[in-house]
Scaffold this motif. Sequence first.
Motif, PDB file in Angstrom:
ATOM      1  N   ALA A   2       0.830  -1.196   0.000  1.00 25.40           N
ATOM      2  CA  ALA A   2       0.000   0.000   0.000  1.00 25.40           C
ATOM      3  C   ALA A   2       0.870   1.252   0.000  1.00 25.40           C
ATOM      4  CB  ALA A   2      -0.904   0.007   1.231  1.00 25.40           C
ATOM      5  N   PRO A   3       0.418   2.289  -0.714  1.00 24.87           N
ATOM      6  CA  PRO A   3       1.197   3.536  -0.703  1.00 24.87           C
ATOM      7  C   PRO A   3       1.158   4.176   0.687  1.00 24.87           C
ATOM      8  CG  PRO A   3      -0.873   3.842  -1.861  1.00 24.87           C
ATOM      9  CD  PRO A   3      -0.770   2.387  -1.531  1.00 24.87           C
ATOM     10  N   PRO A   4       2.220   4.854   1.061  1.00 30.70           N
ATOM     11  CA  PRO A   4       2.241   5.478   2.388  1.00 30.70           C
ATOM     12  C   PRO A   4       1.245   6.645   2.460  1.00 30.70           C
ATOM     13  CG  PRO A   4       4.161   6.123   1.148  1.00 30.70           C
ATOM     14  CD  PRO A   4       3.437   5.092   0.325  1.00 30.70           C
ATOM     15  N   VAL A   5       0.586   6.750   3.590  1.00 34.74           N
ATOM     16  CA  VAL A   5      -0.349   7.851   3.817  1.00 34.74           C
ATOM     17  C   VAL A   5       0.017   8.527   5.128  1.00 34.74           C
ATOM     18  CG1 VAL A   5      -2.266   6.907   2.494  1.00 34.74           C
ATOM     19  CG2 VAL A   5      -2.027   6.292   4.879  1.00 34.74           C
ATOM     20  N   LEU A   6      -0.223   9.824   5.174  1.00 36.23           N
ATOM     21  CA  LEU A   6       0.090  10.573   6.392  1.00 36.23           C
ATOM     22  C   LEU A   6      -1.074  10.476   7.377  1.00 36.23           C
ATOM     23  CD1 LEU A   6       2.090  12.464   7.768  1.00 36.23           C
ATOM     24  CD2 LEU A   6       0.949  14.367   6.644  1.00 36.23           C
ATOM     25  N   LEU A   7      -2.246  10.894   6.947  1.00 37.04           N
ATOM     26  CA  LEU A   7      -3.423  10.839   7.815  1.00 37.04           C
ATOM     27  C   LEU A   7      -4.479   9.891   7.241  1.00 37.04           C
ATOM     28  CD1 LEU A   7      -3.670  14.631   8.630  1.00 37.04           C
ATOM     29  CD2 LEU A   7      -2.753  12.842  10.078  1.00 37.04           C
ATOM     30  N   SER A   8      -4.864  10.150   5.996  1.00 33.96           N
ATOM     31  CA  SER A   8      -5.807   9.268   5.307  1.00 33.96           C
ATOM     32  C   SER A   8      -5.720   9.555   3.819  1.00 33.96           C
ATOM     33  CB  SER A   8      -7.231   9.483   5.818  1.00 33.96           C
ATOM     34  OG  SER A   8      -7.738  10.717   5.347  1.00 33.96           O
ATOM     35  N   ARG A   9      -6.239   8.637   3.010  1.00 27.32           N
ATOM     36  CA  ARG A   9      -6.149   8.811   1.555  1.00 27.32           C
ATOM     37  C   ARG A   9      -6.930  10.033   1.086  1.00 27.32           C
ATOM     38  NH1 ARG A   9      -7.654   3.405  -1.440  1.00 27.32           N
ATOM     39  NH2 ARG A   9      -9.072   4.978  -2.177  1.00 27.32           N
ATOM     40  N   GLY A  10      -8.018  10.373   1.725  1.00 28.28           N
ATOM     41  CA  GLY A  10      -8.833  11.515   1.319  1.00 28.28           C
ATOM     42  C   GLY A  10      -8.356  12.838   1.892  1.00 28.28           C
ATOM     43  N   ASP A  12      -5.135  13.626   2.913  1.00 34.00           N
ATOM     44  CA  ASP A  12      -3.778  14.024   2.509  1.00 34.00           C
ATOM     45  C   ASP A  12      -3.770  15.039   1.360  1.00 34.00           C
ATOM     46  OD1 ASP A  12      -2.615  12.581   4.486  1.00 34.00           O
ATOM     47  OD2 ASP A  12      -1.788  11.014   3.198  1.00 34.00           O
ATOM     48  N   PRO A  13      -4.548  14.837   0.262  1.00 32.38           N
ATOM     49  CA  PRO A  13      -4.552  15.858  -0.803  1.00 32.38           C
ATOM     50  C   PRO A  13      -5.081  17.212  -0.326  1.00 32.38           C
ATOM     51  CG  PRO A  13      -5.452  13.802  -1.619  1.00 32.38           C
ATOM     52  CD  PRO A  13      -5.290  13.642  -0.146  1.00 32.38           C
TER      53      PRO A  13
END
Length: 81
Positions: A2-10, A12-13
């Motif tokens: 899985a790609p690394p995420v900081l907080l969540s997939r939604g 982070d952007p």
Amino acid sequence: MAPPVLLSRGFDPLLGVFTGVFAYYLYETNPRTAFPPDQQLTALVRWKWLKWKTARDERLDALEKHEQALFQSSRDTDTTK
């Protein structure tokens, strides 16, 4: 993997966009790097918007005159029949 995420997939952007906009705001309002008022982003966007709106109004006026001429010519040909 899985790609690394900081907080969540939604989220982070959104965090990235907010950080970028906030950083640019700080850059533009910092007294050391501040631009003259006529070169700030708001003034440039306002100028571009006015330029776009003027061009759009001219195109719409030309289109309206063309449509009116077509309507007038079709009306003239109908009355001559």
